[in-house]
Design a protein around this motif. Structure first.
Motif, short mmCIF file in Angstrom:
data_model
loop_
_atom_site.label_atom_id
_atom_site.label_comp_id
_atom_site.label_asym_id
_atom_site.label_seq_id
_atom_site.Cartn_x
_atom_site.Cartn_y
_atom_site.Cartn_z
N VAL A 1 0.72 -1.11 0.02
CA VAL A 1 -0.03 -0.02 -0.09
C VAL A 1 0.85 1.19 0.10
O VAL A 1 0.74 2.14 -0.84
CB VAL A 1 -0.98 0.01 1.09
N MET A 2 1.75 1.30 0.93
CA MET A 2 2.67 2.36 1.03
C MET A 2 3.86 2.49 -0.06
O MET A 2 3.92 3.26 -1.04
CB MET A 2 3.32 2.74 2.35
N HIS A 3 4.56 1.54 0.15
CA HIS A 3 5.80 1.33 -0.77
C HIS A 3 5.40 1.28 -2.19
O HIS A 3 5.92 2.05 -3.08
CB HIS A 3 6.82 0.29 -0.29
N GLY A 4 4.63 0.14 -2.47
CA GLY A 4 4.14 0.18 -3.81
C GLY A 4 3.54 1.15 -4.61
O GLY A 4 3.69 1.56 -5.69
N THR A 5 2.68 1.93 -3.68
CA THR A 5 1.93 3.06 -4.24
C THR A 5 2.95 4.24 -4.87
O THR A 5 2.92 4.92 -6.02
CB THR A 5 0.86 3.57 -3.39
N PHE A 6 3.89 4.49 -3.81
CA PHE A 6 4.83 5.18 -4.21
C PHE A 6 5.79 4.80 -5.31
O PHE A 6 5.93 5.61 -6.38
CB PHE A 6 5.79 5.58 -3.16
N TYR A 7 6.22 3.74 -5.43
CA TYR A 7 7.18 3.21 -6.43
C TYR A 7 6.42 3.36 -7.85
O TYR A 7 6.94 3.83 -8.72
CB TYR A 7 7.38 1.71 -6.38
N VAL A 8 5.29 2.93 -7.84
CA VAL A 8 4.31 3.32 -9.16
C VAL A 8 4.23 4.75 -9.62
O VAL A 8 4.49 5.19 -10.80
CB VAL A 8 3.08 2.60 -9.12
N THR A 9 3.83 5.62 -8.60
CA THR A 9 3.42 7.04 -8.68
C THR A 9 4.90 7.76 -9.17
O THR A 9 5.07 8.63 -10.12
CB THR A 9 3.15 7.73 -7.53
N HIS A 10 5.95 7.23 -8.51
CA HIS A 10 7.17 7.85 -8.80
C HIS A 10 7.96 7.44 -10.41
O HIS A 10 8.13 8.59 -11.21
CB HIS A 10 8.36 7.36 -7.64
N ALA A 11 7.74 6.43 -10.61
CA ALA A 11 8.02 5.82 -11.88
C ALA A 11 7.40 6.48 -12.87
O ALA A 11 7.99 6.78 -13.95
CB ALA A 11 7.80 4.27 -12.21
#
Length: 290
Positions: free
Chosen positions: A117-127
């Motif tokens: 939820v936290m890390h994965g959402t950031f990874y996709v948004t950042h990429a």
């Protein structure tokens, strides 16, 4: 409500798009003319969903199997997507959650939710976001959160903490990336019964029963209501709307808190039954993944 073809020319990535709320939103976007990309941990599920959506609506749906907890895998997926043209929109829907007394949680159980939820959402948004910025392209992001970001979530603390982080990311990046024409908003839906949600959040109850009893409108949410709100937020009709988290729950959070506070009344036996049901479901899911 929406004109046919309103999303023609859009390329939209929906994480967790093979099932549940993600699939519902992806299917609506496709029906309105968008090219849709979906991803999930089980590529076979996404492939099947993509084929069924295209059979029903035509258009193009591309499926990826990716674990969004893996930042390198996420970046590789987004790089491959952009080779076919830039995305115009992103929907962060992938999530994980289960009920538990917090004192019973293991570090592994906490990480199982927080890493998605936290890390994965950031990874996709950042990429996605960094590619929009590098290419000078605008974009729009919707993240699916919960009403608990405002008042806490007892018995789902890993989710409440992680969704609160996504809520704060939405506000923070709306400010930081607004200069690039990038909008970020979030939707906090009440209960819209889906198979995955029911198995881990109400494993010993009839789906939707608690919400129907406690909700001011006397019912659970409907998929088309989420589809309509997500479509509006990604449309060209609200280009100055950014940094907002919109609750869509029939006012349940206002009336009752909208969380699992009432589980304080559960006995040890009820918690054991719920834990056993969740464990059995996890084992079935692992068997399906091979």
């Amino acid at each position: 409500m929406f004109k046919d073809g309103i999303f023609k020319g859009k390329r939209i990535l929906v994480t967790g798009g093979g099932t549940g709320l993600g699939r519902g939103m992806a299917e609506r976007f496709l029906s309105l003319g968008a090219e849709v990309i979906i991803c999930g941990r089980r590529k076979s599920v996404c492939d099947e969903a993509a084929a069924e959506m295209m059979a029903a609506h035509g258009g193009k749906v591309t499926a990826y199997g990716v674990d969004i907890r893996d930042a390198a895998a996420v970046d590789a997926m987004v790089e491959d997507i952009f080779k076919g043209g830039p995305l115009t929109d992103l929907v962060n829907n992938a999530a994980g959650n289960f009920i538990s007394r917090t004192e019973d949680l293991s570090p592994r159980g906490f990480d199982a939710v927080a890493n998605i939820v936290m890390h994965g959402t950031f990874y996709v948004t950042h990429a996605v976001g960094k590619r929009w910025i590098a290419s000078g392209k605008p974009g729009s992001v919707i993240s699916i959160v919960v009403t608990w970001v405002h008042n806490g979530g007892p018995y789902v603390v890993p989710s409440a903490m992680s969704k609160s982080a996504v809520h704060t990311m939405t506000k923070s990046l709306a400010i930081e990336w607004g200069r690039y024409g990038i909008r970020l908003n979030a939707i906090a839906p009440g209960e819209i019964p889906t198979e995955g949600m029911n198995k881990r959040l109400t494993p010993t109850e009839q789906p939707g029963a608690r919400t129907a009893k406690r909700n001011p409108m006397g019912r659970t949410g409907r998929m088309e209501e989420l589809q309509n709100l997500a479509t509006f937020l990604l449309s060209d009709g609200c280009p100055w709307l950014s940094g907002e988290t919109i609750a869509m729950d029939g006012a349940q959070a206002l009336a009752t808190g909208g969380n699992y506070y009432e589980l304080r009344e559960w006995t040890d036996e009820q918690w054991t039954a719920a834990r056993d049901a969740i464990k059995a479901q996890n084992e079935r899911d692992r068997a399906q993944r091979g």
